[in-house]
Design an enzyme around this catalytic site. Sequence first.
Site, PDB file in Angstrom:
ATOM      1  N   TYR A  86       0.839  -1.209   0.000  1.00 52.97           N
ATOM      2  CA  TYR A  86       0.000   0.000   0.000  1.00 52.97           C
ATOM      3  C   TYR A  86       0.870   1.253   0.000  1.00 52.97           C
ATOM      4  O   TYR A  86       0.577   2.221  -0.693  1.00 52.97           O
ATOM      5  CB  TYR A  86      -0.944   0.018   1.220  1.00 52.97           C
ATOM      6  CG  TYR A  86      -1.908   1.168   1.117  1.00 52.97           C
ATOM      7  CD1 TYR A  86      -3.115   1.025   0.430  1.00 52.97           C
ATOM      8  CD2 TYR A  86      -1.597   2.425   1.649  1.00 52.97           C
ATOM      9  CE1 TYR A  86      -3.981   2.087   0.275  1.00 52.97           C
ATOM     10  CE2 TYR A  86      -2.453   3.497   1.502  1.00 52.97           C
ATOM     11  CZ  TYR A  86      -3.653   3.325   0.813  1.00 52.97           C
ATOM     12  OH  TYR A  86      -4.503   4.385   0.659  1.00 52.97           O
ATOM     13  N   PHE A 138      -7.622  22.215 -24.384  1.00 49.70           N
ATOM     14  CA  PHE A 138      -7.908  20.786 -24.467  1.00 49.70           C
ATOM     15  C   PHE A 138      -9.114  20.527 -23.569  1.00 49.70           C
ATOM     16  O   PHE A 138      -9.255  21.150 -22.516  1.00 49.70           O
ATOM     17  CB  PHE A 138      -6.720  19.887 -24.078  1.00 49.70           C
ATOM     18  CG  PHE A 138      -7.073  18.450 -24.304  1.00 49.70           C
ATOM     19  CD1 PHE A 138      -7.227  17.964 -25.592  1.00 49.70           C
ATOM     20  CD2 PHE A 138      -7.365  17.614 -23.241  1.00 49.70           C
ATOM     21  CE1 PHE A 138      -7.650  16.656 -25.816  1.00 49.70           C
ATOM     22  CE2 PHE A 138      -7.784  16.304 -23.461  1.00 49.70           C
ATOM     23  CZ  PHE A 138      -7.925  15.826 -24.754  1.00 49.70           C
ATOM     24  N   THR A 139      -9.947  19.578 -23.979  1.00 48.28           N
ATOM     25  CA  THR A 139     -11.253  19.365 -23.337  1.00 48.28           C
ATOM     26  C   THR A 139     -11.159  19.222 -21.812  1.00 48.28           C
ATOM     27  O   THR A 139     -11.740  20.011 -21.064  1.00 48.28           O
ATOM     28  CB  THR A 139     -11.917  18.118 -23.948  1.00 48.28           C
ATOM     29  OG1 THR A 139     -10.981  17.032 -23.888  1.00 48.28           O
ATOM     30  CG2 THR A 139     -12.314  18.360 -25.399  1.00 48.28           C
ATOM     31  N   ASP A 229       1.728  20.786 -20.360  1.00 48.22           N
ATOM     32  CA  ASP A 229       1.007  19.529 -20.544  1.00 48.22           C
ATOM     33  C   ASP A 229       1.958  18.643 -21.347  1.00 48.22           C
ATOM     34  O   ASP A 229       2.116  18.810 -22.564  1.00 48.22           O
ATOM     35  CB  ASP A 229      -0.305  19.776 -21.293  1.00 48.22           C
ATOM     36  CG  ASP A 229      -1.097  18.490 -21.499  1.00 48.22           C
ATOM     37  OD1 ASP A 229      -0.486  17.403 -21.469  1.00 48.22           O
ATOM     38  OD2 ASP A 229      -2.324  18.564 -21.709  1.00 48.22           O
ATOM     39  N   LYS A 272      -0.199   8.109 -23.246  1.00 48.07           N
ATOM     40  CA  LYS A 272       0.160   8.444 -24.636  1.00 48.07           C
ATOM     41  C   LYS A 272       1.648   8.155 -24.853  1.00 48.07           C
ATOM     42  O   LYS A 272       2.030   7.007 -25.037  1.00 48.07           O
ATOM     43  CB  LYS A 272      -0.185   9.911 -24.917  1.00 48.07           C
ATOM     44  CG  LYS A 272      -1.678  10.156 -25.167  1.00 48.07           C
ATOM     45  CD  LYS A 272      -2.485  10.296 -23.938  1.00 48.07           C
ATOM     46  CE  LYS A 272      -3.840  10.899 -24.166  1.00 48.07           C
ATOM     47  NZ  LYS A 272      -4.656  10.905 -22.931  1.00 48.07           N
ATOM     48  N   ARG A 396     -13.586  16.044 -33.402  1.00 48.06           N
ATOM     49  CA  ARG A 396     -12.858  17.113 -32.709  1.00 48.06           C
ATOM     50  C   ARG A 396     -13.320  18.432 -33.309  1.00 48.06           C
ATOM     51  O   ARG A 396     -12.619  19.120 -34.021  1.00 48.06           O
ATOM     52  CB  ARG A 396     -11.338  16.967 -32.861  1.00 48.06           C
ATOM     53  CG  ARG A 396     -10.757  15.709 -32.240  1.00 48.06           C
ATOM     54  CD  ARG A 396     -10.461  15.756 -30.751  1.00 48.06           C
ATOM     55  NE  ARG A 396     -11.591  15.593 -29.875  1.00 48.06           N
ATOM     56  CZ  ARG A 396     -11.476  15.382 -28.547  1.00 48.06           C
ATOM     57  NH1 ARG A 396     -10.302  15.275 -27.969  1.00 48.06           N
ATOM     58  NH2 ARG A 396     -12.534  15.274 -27.787  1.00 48.06           N
ATOM     59  N   PHE A 463     -18.865  15.216 -25.597  1.00 51.04           N
ATOM     60  CA  PHE A 463     -18.485  14.363 -26.734  1.00 51.04           C
ATOM     61  C   PHE A 463     -18.391  12.887 -26.355  1.00 51.04           C
ATOM     62  O   PHE A 463     -18.580  12.014 -27.192  1.00 51.04           O
ATOM     63  CB  PHE A 463     -17.145  14.837 -27.338  1.00 51.04           C
ATOM     64  CG  PHE A 463     -16.006  14.861 -26.359  1.00 51.04           C
ATOM     65  CD1 PHE A 463     -15.811  15.947 -25.534  1.00 51.04           C
ATOM     66  CD2 PHE A 463     -15.137  13.788 -26.260  1.00 51.04           C
ATOM     67  CE1 PHE A 463     -14.768  15.960 -24.607  1.00 51.04           C
ATOM     68  CE2 PHE A 463     -14.095  13.787 -25.356  1.00 51.04           C
ATOM     69  CZ  PHE A 463     -13.911  14.875 -24.516  1.00 51.04           C
TER      70      PHE A 463
HETATM   71  N1  PM9 Z   1      -6.470  12.813 -24.371  1.00 56.56           N
HETATM   72  C1  PM9 Z   1      -7.174  11.771 -26.352  1.00 56.56           C
HETATM   73  O1  PM9 Z   1      -7.754  10.850 -26.929  1.00 56.56           O
HETATM   74  C2  PM9 Z   1      -8.065  10.942 -24.109  1.00 56.56           C
HETATM   75  C3  PM9 Z   1      -9.528  11.036 -24.365  1.00 56.56           C
HETATM   76  S1  PM9 Z   1     -10.198  12.568 -24.941  1.00 56.56           S
HETATM   77  C4  PM9 Z   1     -10.331  13.493 -23.501  1.00 56.56           C
HETATM   78  O2  PM9 Z   1      -6.505  12.622 -26.976  1.00 56.56           O
HETATM   79  C5  PM9 Z   1      -3.980  16.054 -23.334  1.00 56.56           C
HETATM   80  C6  PM9 Z   1      -3.213  16.846 -24.329  1.00 56.56           C
HETATM   81  C7  PM9 Z   1      -4.695  14.945 -23.718  1.00 56.56           C
HETATM   82  C8  PM9 Z   1      -5.450  14.211 -22.738  1.00 56.56           C
HETATM   83  C9  PM9 Z   1      -6.244  13.112 -23.100  1.00 56.56           C
HETATM   84  C10 PM9 Z   1      -5.398  14.667 -21.399  1.00 56.56           C
HETATM   85  C11 PM9 Z   1      -6.169  13.958 -20.334  1.00 56.56           C
HETATM   86  C12 PM9 Z   1      -4.667  15.772 -21.088  1.00 56.56           C
HETATM   87  N2  PM9 Z   1      -3.977  16.446 -22.038  1.00 56.56           N
HETATM   88  O3  PM9 Z   1      -7.173  11.013 -20.679  1.00 56.56           O
HETATM   89  O4  PM9 Z   1      -7.133  11.861 -18.377  1.00 56.56           O
HETATM   90  O5  PM9 Z   1      -4.680  14.575 -24.992  1.00 56.56           O
HETATM   91  O6  PM9 Z   1      -5.231  10.512 -19.186  1.00 56.56           O
HETATM   92  O7  PM9 Z   1      -5.536  12.767 -20.035  1.00 56.56           O
HETATM   93  C13 PM9 Z   1      -7.213  11.870 -24.914  1.00 56.56           C
HETATM   94  P1  PM9 Z   1      -6.324  11.463 -19.534  1.00 56.56           P
END
Ligand code: PM9
Length: 471
Positions: A86, A138-139, A229, A272, A396, A463
């Site tokens: 843990y 970014f969303t 980011d 990613k 997008r 979305f």
């Molecule tokens: N990006 C993408 O497919 C995941 C689903 S869409 C919200 O591109 C950036 C630049 C991203 C991103 C996620 C996140 C959030 C932050 N910054 O999905 O929570 O492209 O791990 O990261 C998606 P998490």
Amino acid sequence: MSEPMIPKTMGQQFGRRSWAEPWKIKIVEPIHMTSSAERQRAIAEAGYNTFLLRSEDVTIDLLTDSGTGAMSDRQLAGLMLGDEAYAGSRNFYHLEEAVRTYYGYKYMVPTHQGRGAEHLISQIVIKPGDFIPGNMYFTTTRLHQELAGGTFVDVIIDEAHDPISEHPFKGNVDLDKLQALIDKVGAEKIPYVSLAGTVNMAGGQPVSMANVKALRRLCDRYGIRLYLDATRMAENAYFIQEREEGYADKPVAEIFKEFCDTTDGAWMSAKKDSMVSIGGWLAVNDEEIFDKARNMVVVYEGLHTYGGMAGRDMEALAIGIEESLHDDHLRARIGQVRYLGELLSDWGIPIVRPVGGHAVFLDARRIYPHIPQDQFPAQTLTAELYLDSGLRAMERGIVSAGRDPKTGEHRHPKLELVRLAIPRRVYTQAHMDVTAESVKAVYDMREQMRGLKMVYEPAYLRFFQARFARL
Ligand code: PM9
């Protein structure tokens, strides 16, 4: 007597030297094939939203490059070294060391994924009424900034909103726009600049080293923090090596570190660049902010030595960080995306130029000029691609942009795009050919297409879960 003729290979005949992936395939996962009738049923049941399809109903899955990469044999071996204690897992210390070594930040807290880290940093440094300038929204990032009481302000260069501009660094911040915001609202209302390394919503476009250094100088003049980011920063560093004067002979890892060193901290979706299924982190150089993050992470994510990840996930991530910065990996990764993009460009299909790091973005506005933006042209195009071949892509455009929290109206982004995101180390060149041919088939039918209407809209990040019906 003349020498017998030795037949030449394709490459020799044309004087061409191709790149190839620096790996070979050890394990394969079968893809389920679907019939046209099955796809008609599946997309109607999913409300014409590709997020609501079952993955079994998908042939080539280009929804996202997030958590969909293939792990290496070293990463899979790392899973077996998971220390699931843990507290104080040895894998946490390995991860901490990898972040310090490659990214260079002093302090790190793990989170379950990127948005967990966005939540922490937003809640810690944003006060209600603040403004957060950034190189395109970014969303999830913008939502967390808004939930903390901030207002996001786009300060990216104008070329980023122009899909045909061939600017090599369309992710750059326009320093005049940032200066104008500082003059208008005052530096004390700007807790940080939100800088993304390769800008997702602009088409995976990079930021130059010259731009981040000039940005740093401007931030220093006003005492404003600069946060990165870092989700796709490795790909950004590769573009600097390829395109910026003075960097051609430097290894990507060195360029990457120089860029991160210019910033005060970063949040990361490790799903990613780092090629793991789940994970993220927040890292800063400021001890006071770290202290707050380390305390807050136990409320929302998990103890500060796992933050929502299993020990095995942290081990695979630590190994993935190192692998993500290999020059030959990035050459093949970006080369594959470019292969698909150039094929589509050669066939006259409108895409965002230049081809970006993680995805090819189709320009739905130019493909369906007869469909008004309020009838969701990009959403329509994702449904048509799926119907044609089982290819899954992501909208997008206006759906992703959501509504203005003050007016409640749709935001109308200049870019109305469909993203074909390429998972890392997963698909072959033949998959890219099949993808391009499906896009071409849908493009050829473009004039007959009608738009969609939204019949269900969730409150946040619509979305993901919105539903549509054919007009
Ligand atoms: N990006 C993408 O497919 C995941 C689903 S869409 C919200 O591109 C950036 C630049 C991203 C991103 C996620 C996140 C959030 C932050 N910054 O999905 O929570 O492209 O791990 O990261 C998606 P998490």
